[in-house]
Structures are given as structure tokens and as C-alpha cells.
Design an enzyme around this catalytic site. Structure first.
Site, PDB file in Angstrom:
ATOM      1  N   THR A 236       0.712  -1.291   0.076  1.00  0.00           N
ATOM      2  CA  THR A 236      -0.112  -0.074   0.035  1.00  0.00           C
ATOM      3  C   THR A 236       0.822   1.476   0.053  1.00  0.00           C
ATOM      4  O   THR A 236       0.277   2.532   0.410  1.00  0.00           O
ATOM      5  CB  THR A 236      -1.024  -0.105   1.355  1.00  0.00           C
ATOM      6  OG1 THR A 236      -0.099  -0.078   2.222  1.00  0.00           O
ATOM      7  CG2 THR A 236      -1.810  -1.141   1.144  1.00  0.00           C
ATOM      8  N   ARG A 238       4.398   2.181  -2.272  1.00  0.00           N
ATOM      9  CA  ARG A 238       4.262   2.827  -3.799  1.00  0.00           C
ATOM     10  C   ARG A 238       4.651   1.839  -4.575  1.00  0.00           C
ATOM     11  O   ARG A 238       5.570   0.743  -4.262  1.00  0.00           O
ATOM     12  CB  ARG A 238       5.456   3.953  -3.991  1.00  0.00           C
ATOM     13  CG  ARG A 238       4.854   5.370  -3.246  1.00  0.00           C
ATOM     14  CD  ARG A 238       3.787   5.785  -4.239  1.00  0.00           C
ATOM     15  NE  ARG A 238       3.264   7.357  -3.918  1.00  0.00           N
ATOM     16  CZ  ARG A 238       2.378   7.388  -3.113  1.00  0.00           C
ATOM     17  NH1 ARG A 238       1.897   6.370  -2.577  1.00  0.00           N
ATOM     18  NH2 ARG A 238       2.027   8.794  -2.669  1.00  0.00           N
ATOM     19  N   GLU A 266      -0.491   4.691 -12.839  1.00  0.00           N
ATOM     20  CA  GLU A 266      -1.960   4.950 -12.427  1.00  0.00           C
ATOM     21  C   GLU A 266      -2.698   6.000 -13.031  1.00  0.00           C
ATOM     22  O   GLU A 266      -2.064   6.953 -13.431  1.00  0.00           O
ATOM     23  CB  GLU A 266      -1.685   5.223 -10.845  1.00  0.00           C
ATOM     24  CG  GLU A 266      -1.292   4.054 -10.331  1.00  0.00           C
ATOM     25  CD  GLU A 266      -1.506   4.474  -8.511  1.00  0.00           C
ATOM     26  OE1 GLU A 266      -2.024   5.616  -8.257  1.00  0.00           O
ATOM     27  OE2 GLU A 266      -1.089   3.608  -7.643  1.00  0.00           O
ATOM     28  N   HIS A 285      -5.758   1.952  -5.700  1.00  0.00           N
ATOM     29  CA  HIS A 285      -5.219   3.076  -4.956  1.00  0.00           C
ATOM     30  C   HIS A 285      -6.226   3.874  -4.036  1.00  0.00           C
ATOM     31  O   HIS A 285      -6.363   5.053  -4.200  1.00  0.00           O
ATOM     32  CB  HIS A 285      -4.143   4.068  -5.759  1.00  0.00           C
ATOM     33  CG  HIS A 285      -3.368   4.705  -4.989  1.00  0.00           C
ATOM     34  ND1 HIS A 285      -2.159   5.274  -5.664  1.00  0.00           N
ATOM     35  CD2 HIS A 285      -3.274   4.985  -3.525  1.00  0.00           C
ATOM     36  CE1 HIS A 285      -1.470   5.885  -4.788  1.00  0.00           C
ATOM     37  NE2 HIS A 285      -2.199   5.756  -3.445  1.00  0.00           N
ATOM     38  N   ALA A 287      -6.207   3.304  -0.209  1.00  0.00           N
ATOM     39  CA  ALA A 287      -6.035   2.914   1.100  1.00  0.00           C
ATOM     40  C   ALA A 287      -6.255   3.974   1.831  1.00  0.00           C
ATOM     41  O   ALA A 287      -6.775   3.824   3.122  1.00  0.00           O
ATOM     42  CB  ALA A 287      -4.717   2.157   1.185  1.00  0.00           C
TER      43      ALA A 287
END
Length: 310
Positions: A236, A238, A266, A285, A287
Site C-alpha cells: 500500500t 508505492r 496509475e 489506490h 487505501a
């Protein structure tokens, strides 16, 4: 009328209430910040939106050309921790632009999501859910985590919160951290191991490192190979801290699970091989994305924006 002192050139309409509460907490009038919605399409639009502002909030990547054309800009308050992914920090320093980030706002949110990914991977929940919706009734054994070892790579705020959560479900926790003194064997109550030993001994590894030149690709082929069969890798942090080719090679051996919330690039392209790789649990992405974390993010980012304003 003079130009606003502050700017927010890439806001979304959903940010308005959060921004208003952040400004109120900082004692700043709303009319002192010029807000534009949507991500600018090119450098010209970035320059137009930031204009004569001396400090700006920033949520997305700003091109170098725009930075060079903003001579009055002296501070960027980035909405999050990942400024290095979105701002050329070396160029900003050369131009005399201070870049501030917000740390700690999402420690609980990210750690909880990391735990959720770990549990989902251990019990095969995404596959079981999908099969149930397809009309199947296929019982599959899961992995019990209590009594097993979790290796945490990066013992900052998120990593330490993850340690507490994992201990709460009965896991043993070991760790590795870049900033500990040479020869240290403990970080608080957490035993420290070098990375090869941590990867070899852990039933699961959770990554919580900031992305820096030193951490880029730090999880290399040797560490991926050190994972025991059946191990779970949670990221979580990079994507770039993990060597992509090494990750894909180990996944295609079919004997580990990778539970990932971060990717490069992303958004992850629809045809990216990770989407169809075996042994993966994937989330886009998210989190950090809870109402509580968002509230804290804007409060702290606005404080960074206006504190001792340039």
C-alpha cells in the site's frame, strides 16, 4: 483587484466542503484562495490557474514547464505524501519553491486497508465472492494468520499502526527500517531483521516505505525469491519500490499472493498484465480514502499552505 495570495488549480467539486473547513480551521477567508476544478490540460492552463499566487495546493502532477513560468510561486502544499511522484523536487528547489507534504493524516486508513488486503489474500475472499456470484459453491481452505509472522518493511506511522493491528489478530511482527541506528536489534517492541532474513522468515510481508531514490526497486529479485511458497506480499506504499519484473516472475510461478493497492502507472491500463496475473488481490489506490483521512488531509494541507505564508 489584486490576485489571490493562494491557489488550488486542480480541485474537484467534492473538495469544496473539505477545503472550506480547512480554511476555517486555519482562520483564512475563502476569498483569499482561487479555486479551479479539474486537472489542467497543459502547462498554459496550469500557469493561468495559479497566476500570481505565491502558494498553491496541489493534488496532481504539475509539469516542469509550468513551474518555470510561475516566478511568484514560493510554496506548494501537496495533498498527500507522494510529492516526489508529482513534482520535480530538484527543479522546485532550484526555483526557490518549497514543497510541503502531509504526513500522518491517513495512518489508520492505510494500515486498515493493508490489513484488509492481507485478510482477503489469506482467505481467498475475492475468488470466493466471485464464484458465489457465478452460482458455484466451491469451499476452499484459507490461511490462518494467528501465530504466523508478519514482516513490516518501513516502521513509520503506517507501519507501526499495521504492527498493532497485526498483533491484535495474533501475528508475530518483525520489521526493517531505514532510519534505525547500526546494530539495533529492536525498534520499540519490534525485533529488527535484515531484509533477506525478514522475507525468508515471514508468512506475509507488508510494505510501508516512502518512495525515494534509495527505496526505488529495493524489493528486488533476490528478495522476491526469498519469499516462502504460500507467502503474501502486501503493498500500500508505492509500486516503484518493488521491481516489476521480479514481481511478475514470482507471481507466474504460482506460489505466492500479491495484494496491491499501488501501481505504476496509475490508473493501471485495462490491458496491464497485472490485471490477469495469478495470485493477486487488487484495489485501485484507495487505501488512504476515508472521510476521516480526507478531513485530516485538508486541515493539515491548508495549514501547510498558509503557515508563515511567503
Amino acid at each position: 483587484m489584486s490576485s489571490p495570495r493562494f491557489a488550488f488549480p486542480d480541485a474537484s467539486p467534492d473538495d469544496e466542503a473539505l477545503l472550506a473547513r480547512g480554511l476555517e480551521a486555519a482562520g483564512v477567508d475563502r476569498d483569499r484562495i482561487d479555486v479551479s476544478y479539474g486537472v489542467p490540460s497543459d502547462a498554459d492552463e496550469w500557469v493561468e490557474r495559479i497566476g500570481e499566487a505565491e502558494a498553491t495546493l496541489l493534488g496532481w502532477s504539475i509539469p516542469n514547464e509550468a513551474l518555470r513560468r510561475l516566478p511568484r510561486l514560493r510554496r506548494i502544499s501537496f495533498l498527500g505524501t507522494g510529492a516526489a511522484d508529482n513534482v520535480d523536487l530538484r527543479l522546485a528547489e532550484e526555483l526557490g519553491i518549497e514543497v510541503r507534504t502531509v504526513r500522518g493524516y491517513g495512518d489508520d486508513a492505510v494500515a486498515e486497508h493493508a490489513l484488509a488486503l492481507l485478510l482477503a489474500a489469506a482467505r481467498g475472499i475475492p475468488l470466493l465472492d466471485r464464484e458465489m456470484r457465478e452460482g458455484q459453491w466451491a469451499a476452499r481452505p484459507g490461511v490462518q494468520l494467528a501465530g504466523k509472522t508478519l514482516g513490516i518493511v518501513g516502521l513509520g506511522g503506517i507501519g507501526m499502526r499495521m504492527a498493532t493491528l497485526a498483533q491484535g489478530i495474533g501475528m508475530r511482527v518483525v520489521g526493517w527500517n531505514r532510519s534505525v541506528r547500526d546494530g539495533a536489534t529492536q525498534y520499540g517492541s519490534i525485533p529488527l531483521l535484515d531484509l533477506p532474513e525478514l522475507f525468508a522468515r515471514s508468512a506475509a510481508v507488508s510494505l510501508h516505505l516512502a518512495l525515494t531514490p534509495e527505496s526505488t526497486g529495493i524489493i528486488d529479485a533476490a528478495l522476491m525469491d526469498a519469499l516462502a511458497p504460500g507467502a503474501i506480499l502486501v503493498n500500500t506504499a508505492r509500486a516503484a519500490i518493488v521491481d516489476r519484473e521480479a514481481l511478475m516472475a514470482r507471481l507466474h510461478r504460482g506460489d505466492i499472493v500479491a495484494a496491491l493497492d499501488v501501481f505504476d502507472p496509475e490508473p493501471l491500463p485495462a490491458d496491464d498484465p497485472l490485471r490477469s496475473a495469478p495470485g493477486t488481490v487488487l484495489t485501485p489506490h484507495v487505501a488512504y480514502d476515508t472521510p476521516e483521512a480526507a478531513e485530516a488531509l485538508f486541515r493539515l494541507a491548508v495549514a501547510n499552505l498558509v503557515e508563515s505564508a511567503p
